[in-house]
Scaffold this motif. Structure first.
Motif, PDB file in Angstrom:
ATOM      1  N   GLY A  45       0.822  -1.202   0.000  1.00 34.34           N
ATOM      2  CA  GLY A  45       0.000   0.000   0.000  1.00 34.34           C
ATOM      3  C   GLY A  45       0.856   1.251   0.000  1.00 34.34           C
ATOM      4  O   GLY A  45       2.019   1.248  -0.391  1.00 34.34           O
ATOM      5  N   THR A  46       0.276   2.327   0.468  1.00 35.87           N
ATOM      6  CA  THR A  46       0.937   3.625   0.523  1.00 35.87           C
ATOM      7  C   THR A  46       2.037   3.611   1.580  1.00 35.87           C
ATOM      8  O   THR A  46       1.896   2.994   2.630  1.00 35.87           O
ATOM      9  CB  THR A  46      -0.095   4.712   0.884  1.00 35.87           C
ATOM     10  OG1 THR A  46      -1.164   4.645  -0.042  1.00 35.87           O
ATOM     11  CG2 THR A  46       0.510   6.093   0.851  1.00 35.87           C
ATOM     12  N   ALA A  47       3.131   4.315   1.290  1.00 38.65           N
ATOM     13  CA  ALA A  47       4.217   4.439   2.257  1.00 38.65           C
ATOM     14  C   ALA A  47       4.649   5.906   2.311  1.00 38.65           C
ATOM     15  O   ALA A  47       5.106   6.456   1.310  1.00 38.65           O
ATOM     16  CB  ALA A  47       5.391   3.553   1.874  1.00 38.65           C
ATOM     17  N   THR A  51       9.101   4.895   3.263  1.00 41.23           N
ATOM     18  CA  THR A  51       9.569   3.939   4.277  1.00 41.23           C
ATOM     19  C   THR A  51       8.573   3.662   5.388  1.00 41.23           C
ATOM     20  O   THR A  51       8.786   2.744   6.167  1.00 41.23           O
ATOM     21  CB  THR A  51      10.868   4.445   4.928  1.00 41.23           C
ATOM     22  OG1 THR A  51      10.608   5.723   5.517  1.00 41.23           O
ATOM     23  CG2 THR A  51      11.997   4.566   3.921  1.00 41.23           C
ATOM     24  N   THR A  52       7.520   4.447   5.501  1.00 41.95           N
ATOM     25  CA  THR A  52       6.560   4.271   6.581  1.00 41.95           C
ATOM     26  C   THR A  52       5.231   3.780   6.019  1.00 41.95           C
ATOM     27  O   THR A  52       4.488   4.562   5.425  1.00 41.95           O
ATOM     28  CB  THR A  52       6.339   5.604   7.327  1.00 41.95           C
ATOM     29  OG1 THR A  52       7.598   6.099   7.758  1.00 41.95           O
ATOM     30  CG2 THR A  52       5.423   5.413   8.517  1.00 41.95           C
ATOM     31  N   PRO A  63      -1.361   3.982  10.798  1.00 39.85           N
ATOM     32  CA  PRO A  63      -0.003   3.475  10.594  1.00 39.85           C
ATOM     33  C   PRO A  63      -0.054   1.942  10.499  1.00 39.85           C
ATOM     34  O   PRO A  63      -0.511   1.267  11.418  1.00 39.85           O
ATOM     35  CB  PRO A  63       0.757   3.924  11.846  1.00 39.85           C
ATOM     36  CG  PRO A  63      -0.110   4.978  12.474  1.00 39.85           C
ATOM     37  CD  PRO A  63      -1.507   4.671  12.074  1.00 39.85           C
ATOM     38  N   ALA A  64       0.381   1.392   9.377  1.00 39.23           N
ATOM     39  CA  ALA A  64       0.248  -0.052   9.127  1.00 39.23           C
ATOM     40  C   ALA A  64       1.024  -0.894  10.144  1.00 39.23           C
ATOM     41  O   ALA A  64       0.557  -1.959  10.544  1.00 39.23           O
ATOM     42  CB  ALA A  64       0.698  -0.376   7.709  1.00 39.23           C
ATOM     43  N   ARG A  65       2.195  -0.430  10.561  1.00 40.11           N
ATOM     44  CA  ARG A  65       2.958  -1.216  11.535  1.00 40.11           C
ATOM     45  C   ARG A  65       2.272  -1.224  12.894  1.00 40.11           C
ATOM     46  O   ARG A  65       2.355  -2.205  13.625  1.00 40.11           O
ATOM     47  CB  ARG A  65       4.392  -0.708  11.647  1.00 40.11           C
ATOM     48  CG  ARG A  65       5.219  -1.093  10.435  1.00 40.11           C
ATOM     49  CD  ARG A  65       6.696  -0.891  10.658  1.00 40.11           C
ATOM     50  NE  ARG A  65       7.441  -1.305   9.488  1.00 40.11           N
ATOM     51  CZ  ARG A  65       8.279  -0.528   8.825  1.00 40.11           C
ATOM     52  NH1 ARG A  65       8.492   0.701   9.231  1.00 40.11           N
ATOM     53  NH2 ARG A  65       8.915  -0.988   7.769  1.00 40.11           N
ATOM     54  N   CYS A  85      13.622  -7.368  11.126  1.00 41.98           N
ATOM     55  CA  CYS A  85      14.204  -8.298  10.166  1.00 41.98           C
ATOM     56  C   CYS A  85      15.075  -7.591   9.135  1.00 41.98           C
ATOM     57  O   CYS A  85      15.828  -8.238   8.412  1.00 41.98           O
ATOM     58  CB  CYS A  85      13.091  -9.054   9.447  1.00 41.98           C
ATOM     59  SG  CYS A  85      11.975  -7.980   8.526  1.00 41.98           S
ATOM     60  N   GLY A  86      14.953  -6.267   9.036  1.00 44.17           N
ATOM     61  CA  GLY A  86      15.752  -5.517   8.067  1.00 44.17           C
ATOM     62  C   GLY A  86      15.065  -5.295   6.729  1.00 44.17           C
ATOM     63  O   GLY A  86      15.544  -4.519   5.919  1.00 44.17           O
ATOM     64  N   ALA A  87      13.941  -5.962   6.478  1.00 44.03           N
ATOM     65  CA  ALA A  87      13.200  -5.732   5.237  1.00 44.03           C
ATOM     66  C   ALA A  87      12.479  -4.394   5.369  1.00 44.03           C
ATOM     67  O   ALA A  87      11.721  -4.181   6.317  1.00 44.03           O
ATOM     68  CB  ALA A  87      12.215  -6.859   4.975  1.00 44.03           C
ATOM     69  N   ARG A  88      12.712  -3.505   4.444  1.00 44.28           N
ATOM     70  CA  ARG A  88      12.281  -2.113   4.550  1.00 44.28           C
ATOM     71  C   ARG A  88      10.785  -1.939   4.807  1.00 44.28           C
ATOM     72  O   ARG A  88      10.378  -1.153   5.640  1.00 44.28           O
ATOM     73  CB  ARG A  88      12.683  -1.365   3.284  1.00 44.28           C
ATOM     74  CG  ARG A  88      12.565   0.126   3.384  1.00 44.28           C
ATOM     75  CD  ARG A  88      13.210   0.806   2.202  1.00 44.28           C
ATOM     76  NE  ARG A  88      12.609   0.394   0.959  1.00 44.28           N
ATOM     77  CZ  ARG A  88      11.779   1.132   0.241  1.00 44.28           C
ATOM     78  NH1 ARG A  88      11.479   2.330   0.645  1.00 44.28           N
ATOM     79  NH2 ARG A  88      11.278   0.681  -0.881  1.00 44.28           N
ATOM     80  N   LEU A  89       9.926  -2.642   4.112  1.00 44.66           N
ATOM     81  CA  LEU A  89       8.485  -2.465   4.244  1.00 44.66           C
ATOM     82  C   LEU A  89       7.788  -3.686   4.838  1.00 44.66           C
ATOM     83  O   LEU A  89       6.614  -3.918   4.586  1.00 44.66           O
ATOM     84  CB  LEU A  89       7.870  -2.106   2.887  1.00 44.66           C
ATOM     85  CG  LEU A  89       8.266  -0.740   2.326  1.00 44.66           C
ATOM     86  CD1 LEU A  89       7.715  -0.554   0.921  1.00 44.66           C
ATOM     87  CD2 LEU A  89       7.791   0.382   3.224  1.00 44.66           C
ATOM     88  N   CYS A  90       8.491  -4.453   5.655  1.00 43.46           N
ATOM     89  CA  CYS A  90       7.896  -5.632   6.266  1.00 43.46           C
ATOM     90  C   CYS A  90       6.920  -5.207   7.366  1.00 43.46           C
ATOM     91  O   CYS A  90       7.243  -4.358   8.195  1.00 43.46           O
ATOM     92  CB  CYS A  90       8.971  -6.545   6.850  1.00 43.46           C
ATOM     93  SG  CYS A  90       8.307  -8.085   7.530  1.00 43.46           S
ATOM     94  N   VAL A  91       5.715  -5.786   7.341  1.00 41.65           N
ATOM     95  CA  VAL A  91       4.699  -5.510   8.363  1.00 41.65           C
ATOM     96  C   VAL A  91       4.247  -6.808   9.028  1.00 41.65           C
ATOM     97  O   VAL A  91       3.140  -6.897   9.534  1.00 41.65           O
ATOM     98  CB  VAL A  91       3.483  -4.746   7.773  1.00 41.65           C
ATOM     99  CG1 VAL A  91       3.877  -3.346   7.353  1.00 41.65           C
ATOM    100  CG2 VAL A  91       2.859  -5.502   6.627  1.00 41.65           C
ATOM    101  N   HIS A  92       5.121  -7.809   9.048  1.00 41.78           N
ATOM    102  CA  HIS A  92       4.796  -9.086   9.675  1.00 41.78           C
ATOM    103  C   HIS A  92       4.958  -8.938  11.184  1.00 41.78           C
ATOM    104  O   HIS A  92       6.032  -8.563  11.675  1.00 41.78           O
ATOM    105  CB  HIS A  92       5.726 -10.166   9.114  1.00 41.78           C
ATOM    106  CG  HIS A  92       5.334 -11.559   9.462  1.00 41.78           C
ATOM    107  ND1 HIS A  92       4.036 -11.970   9.566  1.00 41.78           N
ATOM    108  CD2 HIS A  92       6.093 -12.652   9.724  1.00 41.78           C
ATOM    109  CE1 HIS A  92       3.999 -13.251   9.875  1.00 41.78           C
ATOM    110  NE2 HIS A  92       5.244 -13.689   9.983  1.00 41.78           N
ATOM    111  N   GLY A  93       3.908  -9.201  11.936  1.00 44.84           N
ATOM    112  CA  GLY A  93       3.894  -8.996  13.381  1.00 44.84           C
ATOM    113  C   GLY A  93       5.094  -9.529  14.136  1.00 44.84           C
ATOM    114  O   GLY A  93       5.687  -8.804  14.940  1.00 44.84           O
TER     115      GLY A  93
END
Length: 161
Positions: A45-47, A51-52, A63-65, A85-93
């Motif tokens: 989606g939108t960032a 980065t956010t 805020p998705a995170r 984890c270092g992945a820029r757009l990771c949103v995994h809990g």
């Protein structure tokens, strides 16, 4: 609408994300904007600023995170939420960290290396229990001093231009 007309999204407010209070339409919209890549859930989606990860539902910004944190941990995060984890757009809990979890990891890492983070930092300006960390070399460093150096360098660079 004719060609060349650009519409702007009207943001009514940024919604707080609290445990047990995430609206169902936000949960479904959040889940629709994630893409599984290996063990990560990458935001599609939108960032903001690239980065956010953010989510807009009915002109409300989420805020998705924060949504991911609340859905996974069922608690309110403390401070800034980052993808550990270092992945820029990771949103995994499970990959997300807040200030408390990052401090806990720093203390555990120090204990595993036989270092106690307590007392003042080497410069004597910050408490190591709050700002201290251990480098892989075993050197004790201070995030408070690191941040102060970074701010000073950025101010000097801004004055030079």
């Amino acid at each position: 609408m004719g060609p060349g007309i650009v519409t702007a999204r009207r943001i009514v407010r940024t919604a707080p994300v609290t445990p047990g209070a995430v609206p169902a339409e936000v949960v479904w919209a959040f889940r629709d904007r994630r893409h599984r890549v290996g063990d990560h859930r990458i935001w599609q989606g939108t960032a903001d600023k690239g980065t956010t990860p953010v989510l807009y539902v009915d002109d409300v910004r989420y805020p998705a995170r924060h949504v991911a944190w609340v859905l996974h941990h069922d608690t309110e995060p403390v401070g800034l939420i980052k993808a550990g984890c270092g992945a820029r757009l990771c949103v995994h809990g499970p990959h997300l960290t807040d200030d408390i979890s990052r401090q806990r990891e720093r203390l555990l890492y120090a204990a595993l290396h036989g270092v106690t983070l307590a007392g003042p930092c080497p410069a004597g300006t910050h408490d190591l229990a709050e700002h201290g960390y251990v480098r892989p070399s075993g050197a004790i460093e201070c995030r408070g001093c690191d941040n102060a150096r970074r701010r000073t360098k950025s101010l000097e660079g801004a004055r030079a231009t």
